[in-house]
Scaffold this active site. Structure first.
Site, PDB file in Angstrom:
ATOM      1  N   THR A  44       0.826  -1.206   0.000  1.00  0.00           N
ATOM      2  CA  THR A  44       0.000   0.000   0.000  1.00  0.00           C
ATOM      3  C   THR A  44       0.860   1.255   0.000  1.00  0.00           C
ATOM      4  O   THR A  44       1.978   1.224   0.489  1.00  0.00           O
ATOM      5  CB  THR A  44      -0.838  -0.053   1.298  1.00  0.00           C
ATOM      6  OG1 THR A  44      -1.736  -1.132   1.177  1.00  0.00           O
ATOM      7  CG2 THR A  44      -1.593   1.220   1.567  1.00  0.00           C
ATOM      8  N   ARG A  71     -13.698  -8.146  -0.745  1.00  0.00           N
ATOM      9  CA  ARG A  71     -13.088  -7.817   0.559  1.00  0.00           C
ATOM     10  C   ARG A  71     -12.557  -6.369   0.537  1.00  0.00           C
ATOM     11  O   ARG A  71     -11.931  -5.933  -0.413  1.00  0.00           O
ATOM     12  CB  ARG A  71     -11.952  -8.790   0.826  1.00  0.00           C
ATOM     13  CG  ARG A  71     -11.155  -8.521   2.104  1.00  0.00           C
ATOM     14  CD  ARG A  71      -9.915  -7.703   1.825  1.00  0.00           C
ATOM     15  NE  ARG A  71      -9.072  -7.548   2.996  1.00  0.00           N
ATOM     16  CZ  ARG A  71      -8.072  -6.679   3.066  1.00  0.00           C
ATOM     17  NH1 ARG A  71      -7.796  -5.891   2.053  1.00  0.00           N
ATOM     18  NH2 ARG A  71      -7.344  -6.585   4.150  1.00  0.00           N
ATOM     19  N   GLY A  98     -10.337  -3.626   2.931  1.00  0.00           N
ATOM     20  CA  GLY A  98      -9.460  -3.568   4.103  1.00  0.00           C
ATOM     21  C   GLY A  98      -9.578  -2.262   4.864  1.00  0.00           C
ATOM     22  O   GLY A  98     -10.596  -1.572   4.803  1.00  0.00           O
ATOM     23  N   ASP A  99      -8.525  -1.918   5.565  1.00  0.00           N
ATOM     24  CA  ASP A  99      -8.533  -0.727   6.425  1.00  0.00           C
ATOM     25  C   ASP A  99      -8.368   0.574   5.655  1.00  0.00           C
ATOM     26  O   ASP A  99      -8.747   1.643   6.141  1.00  0.00           O
ATOM     27  CB  ASP A  99      -7.381  -0.831   7.436  1.00  0.00           C
ATOM     28  CG  ASP A  99      -6.027  -0.952   6.733  1.00  0.00           C
ATOM     29  OD1 ASP A  99      -5.928  -1.736   5.766  1.00  0.00           O
ATOM     30  OD2 ASP A  99      -5.084  -0.252   7.129  1.00  0.00           O
ATOM     31  N   THR A 132      -0.331   0.928   6.862  1.00  0.00           N
ATOM     32  CA  THR A 132      -0.198  -0.192   5.930  1.00  0.00           C
ATOM     33  C   THR A 132       0.005  -1.465   6.739  1.00  0.00           C
ATOM     34  O   THR A 132       0.612  -1.432   7.802  1.00  0.00           O
ATOM     35  CB  THR A 132       0.983   0.003   4.957  1.00  0.00           C
ATOM     36  OG1 THR A 132       1.090  -1.168   4.135  1.00  0.00           O
ATOM     37  CG2 THR A 132       2.303   0.233   5.670  1.00  0.00           C
ATOM     38  N   GLY A 133      -0.524  -2.560   6.246  1.00  0.00           N
ATOM     39  CA  GLY A 133      -0.366  -3.812   6.981  1.00  0.00           C
ATOM     40  C   GLY A 133      -1.603  -4.675   6.805  1.00  0.00           C
ATOM     41  O   GLY A 133      -2.385  -4.466   5.869  1.00  0.00           O
ATOM     42  N   GLY A 148      -4.909  -5.440   6.967  1.00  0.00           N
ATOM     43  CA  GLY A 148      -6.010  -4.496   7.149  1.00  0.00           C
ATOM     44  C   GLY A 148      -7.050  -4.871   8.186  1.00  0.00           C
ATOM     45  O   GLY A 148      -7.562  -4.019   8.903  1.00  0.00           O
TER      46      GLY A 148
HETATM   47  N1  ASP Z   1      -3.722  -2.501   4.525  1.00  0.00           N
HETATM   48  C1  ASP Z   1      -3.953  -3.037   3.204  1.00  0.00           C
HETATM   49  C2  ASP Z   1      -5.216  -3.872   3.240  1.00  0.00           C
HETATM   50  O1  ASP Z   1      -5.410  -4.631   4.173  1.00  0.00           O
HETATM   51  C3  ASP Z   1      -2.840  -3.856   2.685  1.00  0.00           C
HETATM   52  C4  ASP Z   1      -1.516  -3.160   2.656  1.00  0.00           C
HETATM   53  O2  ASP Z   1      -1.218  -2.332   3.509  1.00  0.00           O
HETATM   54  O3  ASP Z   1      -0.740  -3.454   1.737  1.00  0.00           O
HETATM   55  O4  ASP Z   1      -5.977  -3.817   2.308  1.00  0.00           O
END
Ligand code: ASP
Length: 316
Positions: free
Chosen positions: A182, A210, A212-213, A233-234, A236
């Site tokens: 991200t 789906r 995410g965050d 980022t991480g 989510g």
């Molecule tokens: N946070 C993002 C998600 O879960 C993924 C990412 O940070 O690469 O969609």
């Protein structure tokens, strides 16, 4: 003893620029398996050059007295247009080998926000998020409706194939595993306004639309001039469950924690304890910069009024 052990990685891997700055910008290009041993010199240079280019675009807007919304949008667009990151072109693929992108943006002076989810043809999802914030009465649009809105406001569209890269196709076909790449940006402009924005292709191999965050205001993105701006980022799901971006701001507002202290609690003691990895970047109201993560690495960089360009990938 337990406490002591837990503190070691926090101290070793902390990354923060504490001086007071009237304007500053910080970016991330995702956290994950960013390990020196697995990265060729050539790849490292590619990442560093792109991160520097993106920072330069945003910083020059701030330096000329431009606003932080323009800085964040234009910085993120550079990263979305690059194949290197999991946002826009180069996004991870869904189980059906398509791309579905999420993005959000928030301004700190008025807590206005815009978010989009599961976009398939809008070239720059961050611009769609900005349009939702500035040109609609809503905060969060998704799917076909979000696409139609973005088209109505005149944003560029491309075929879904535009976003699909050879490297991502190989990845999904080889291993159906998660990747965090991200992109995000937080900027403080000369008028004292903080903007935070985040853009992603989500998690590799995702199904069932789906989300995410990243487009969830308060989880992946948050901005409040009273405290800070944050982009995450991480993994989510864990960032949503811990409401990470708002949590950091809330600890600063209600517990007088510094941004760095608050970020460490959120990333290490909450997200980390649940077994998830990721990171956050932030700028507080004084222009201090923060970049915290509990993953092996995080593509990241910043430039403040008083610092050089700083670009990093690995833990050290
Ligand atoms: N946070 C993002 C998600 O879960 C993924 C990412 O940070 O690469 O969609």
């Amino acid at each position: 003893m337990k406490m002591y052990l837990k503190l070691i990685p926090i101290i070793l891997f902390s990354s923060c620029e504490k001086s007071i700055n009237n304007y500053a910008i910080v970016i991330h290009g995702g956290a994950g398996t960013v390990i020196r041993e697995n990265t060729s010199k050539e790849m490292q240079e590619k990442y560093e050059d792109k991160l520097r280019e993106a920072l330069q675009v945003g910083y020059s807007i701030l330096e000329k007295g431009g606003n932080s919304v323009d800085a964040v949008e234009n910085t993120i667009k550079i990263l979305e247009d690059s194949e290197l990151f999991n946002a826009g072109k180069g996004s991870v693929l869904t189980n059906e080998e398509t791309v579905e992108m999420d993005a959000s943006i928030m301004t700190g002076h008025d807590q206005n926000a815009g978010a989009v989810a599961t976009l398939k043809t809008i070239k720059n999802p961050i611009s769609a998020a900005r349009a939702v914030m500035e040109k609609s009465n809503h905060v969060f649009l998704s799917g076909d409706g979000a696409e139609n809105f973005a088209k109505e406001v005149g944003l560029e569209t491309v075929n879904n194939k535009h976003f699909i890269t050879e490297s991502q196709l190989n990845q999904i076909r080889k291993i159906k595993e998660n990747k965090y790449g991200t992109v995000g940006c937080v900027a403080l402009d000369k008028s004292g306004n903080i903007t935070a924005g985040t853009s992603t292709g989500g998690m590799m191999n995702k199904k069932w639309n789906r989300i995410g965050d990243v487009p969830v205001i308060g989880a992946g993105t948050y901005a409040n001039n009273k405290t800070c701006g944050i982009s995450a980022t991480g993994w989510g799901e864990y960032f949503i469950r811990n409401v990470v971006a708002y949590d950091i701001s809330a600890m600063m507002e209600y517990q007088n924690k510094s941004m760095e202290e608050a970020a460490k609690i959120s990333i290490f003691d909450k997200v980390g304890k649940m077994g998830a990895t990721g990171g956050v970047i932030g700028i507080d109201k004084n222009g201090s910069v923060m970049m915290e993560f509990n993953s092996p690495g995080m593509y990241r960089g910043y430039k403040t009024e008083n610092s050089e360009y700083v670009i990093k990938m690995f833990k050290d």
